[in-house]
Structures are given as C-alpha cells and as structure tokens.
Write a protein that holds these residues in place. Structure first.
Motif, PDB file in Angstrom:
ATOM      1  N   ALA A  56      16.482  74.087  61.827  1.00  0.00           N
ATOM      2  CA  ALA A  56      15.700  73.640  63.089  1.00  0.00           C
ATOM      3  C   ALA A  56      16.105  74.368  64.230  1.00  0.00           C
ATOM      4  CB  ALA A  56      16.260  72.203  63.336  1.00  0.00           C
ATOM      5  N   LYS A  57      17.478  74.756  64.343  1.00  0.00           N
ATOM      6  CA  LYS A  57      18.006  75.396  65.613  1.00  0.00           C
ATOM      7  C   LYS A  57      17.450  76.767  65.646  1.00  0.00           C
ATOM      8  CE  LYS A  57      22.166  76.808  68.126  1.00  0.00           C
ATOM      9  NZ  LYS A  57      23.724  76.787  68.223  1.00  0.00           N
ATOM     10  N   GLY A  58      17.335  77.450  64.406  1.00  0.00           N
ATOM     11  CA  GLY A  58      16.733  78.924  64.482  1.00  0.00           C
ATOM     12  C   GLY A  58      15.564  78.940  64.689  1.00  0.00           C
ATOM     13  N   THR A  59      14.694  77.832  64.483  1.00  0.00           N
ATOM     14  CA  THR A  59      13.366  77.801  64.910  1.00  0.00           C
ATOM     15  C   THR A  59      12.849  77.406  66.299  1.00  0.00           C
ATOM     16  OG1 THR A  59      13.113  75.855  63.784  1.00  0.00           O
ATOM     17  CG2 THR A  59      12.422  77.591  62.519  1.00  0.00           C
ATOM     18  N   GLY A  60      14.052  77.288  67.325  1.00  0.00           N
ATOM     19  CA  GLY A  60      13.938  76.800  68.540  1.00  0.00           C
ATOM     20  C   GLY A  60      14.055  75.631  68.921  1.00  0.00           C
ATOM     21  N   PHE A  61      14.262  74.531  67.830  1.00  0.00           N
ATOM     22  CA  PHE A  61      14.526  73.175  68.199  1.00  0.00           C
ATOM     23  C   PHE A  61      16.050  72.815  69.046  1.00  0.00           C
ATOM     24  CE2 PHE A  61      10.900  72.943  65.415  1.00  0.00           C
ATOM     25  CZ  PHE A  61      10.202  71.845  66.060  1.00  0.00           C
ATOM     26  N   ASP A  62      16.121  72.222  69.756  1.00  0.00           N
ATOM     27  CA  ASP A  62      17.441  71.602  70.317  1.00  0.00           C
ATOM     28  C   ASP A  62      18.074  70.476  69.344  1.00  0.00           C
ATOM     29  OD1 ASP A  62      19.440  70.274  71.712  1.00  0.00           O
ATOM     30  OD2 ASP A  62      18.757  70.921  73.646  1.00  0.00           O
ATOM     31  N   VAL A  63      19.149  70.923  68.672  1.00  0.00           N
ATOM     32  CA  VAL A  63      19.665  70.026  67.665  1.00  0.00           C
ATOM     33  C   VAL A  63      20.273  69.015  68.331  1.00  0.00           C
ATOM     34  CG1 VAL A  63      21.617  69.856  65.920  1.00  0.00           C
ATOM     35  CG2 VAL A  63      20.158  71.879  66.231  1.00  0.00           C
ATOM     36  N   LYS A  64      20.800  68.656  69.585  1.00  0.00           N
ATOM     37  CA  LYS A  64      21.528  67.757  70.167  1.00  0.00           C
ATOM     38  C   LYS A  64      20.226  66.686  70.220  1.00  0.00           C
ATOM     39  CE  LYS A  64      23.555  68.699  74.070  1.00  0.00           C
ATOM     40  NZ  LYS A  64      24.247  68.937  75.346  1.00  0.00           N
TER      41      LYS A  64
END
Length: 85
Positions: A44-52
């Motif tokens: 998810a982070k790699g596709t630009g989403f904010d993991v927090k």
C-alpha cells in the motif's frame, strides 16, 4: 500395566505437551500472518497510500459506530478547547 498419560507431580505430561505444541503451531501461523500483513502495508505504501492513516482506519473499523462517534465528538471538543479549529 504402565500409566500412559505420563503424569508427573499430578500433571498429565502428554496432555500438557499437546497444549504446548498446539500453541506453538498457532504462534507460528500468527507470525506468518503478521508477515503477510506487513507485506500488504508495504505494498500500500509503495502505491502511494499513507500507512499511518490506513492503520487508523483499520482501528476505527473495529469500533462500534457509537463508540467511534463519541471519540470523534470528544476529539472535536478538545480541539476547539485548544483553539485548533
């Protein structure tokens, strides 16, 4: 005839061993699932989403609607009291 339960000090050793081995297997499965979850967060982070933010959403979705609304109202109240609006 020998006792096959392997009692030691009143403890059924075979039964205890069975519980311990089951718990160990489940712990290993849990570790595998935790690794899978970590991989999904990384994806998810790699596709630009904010993991927090995703983690917050996951936590919020576990709560009952009423509990979530109450927390949101308190948060707004506290922010207003601190002049954060």
């Amino acid at each position: 005839m020998a006792d096959t339960t392997n009692d030691v000090g009143g403890i059924a050793g075979d039964r205890l061993r069975s519980f311990v081995e089951r718990i160990e297997r489940l712990e290993e499965e849990k570790k595998g699932l935790q690794d899978d979850i970590k991989d999904v967060y990384a994806e998810a982070k790699g596709t630009g989403f904010d993991v927090k933010i995703i983690r917050q959403i996951i936590r919020l979705r576990k709560q009952a609607k009423e509990e979530r609304q109450e927390q949101e109202e308190l948060l707004e109240l506290y922010k207003a009291a601190l002049g954060m609006d």
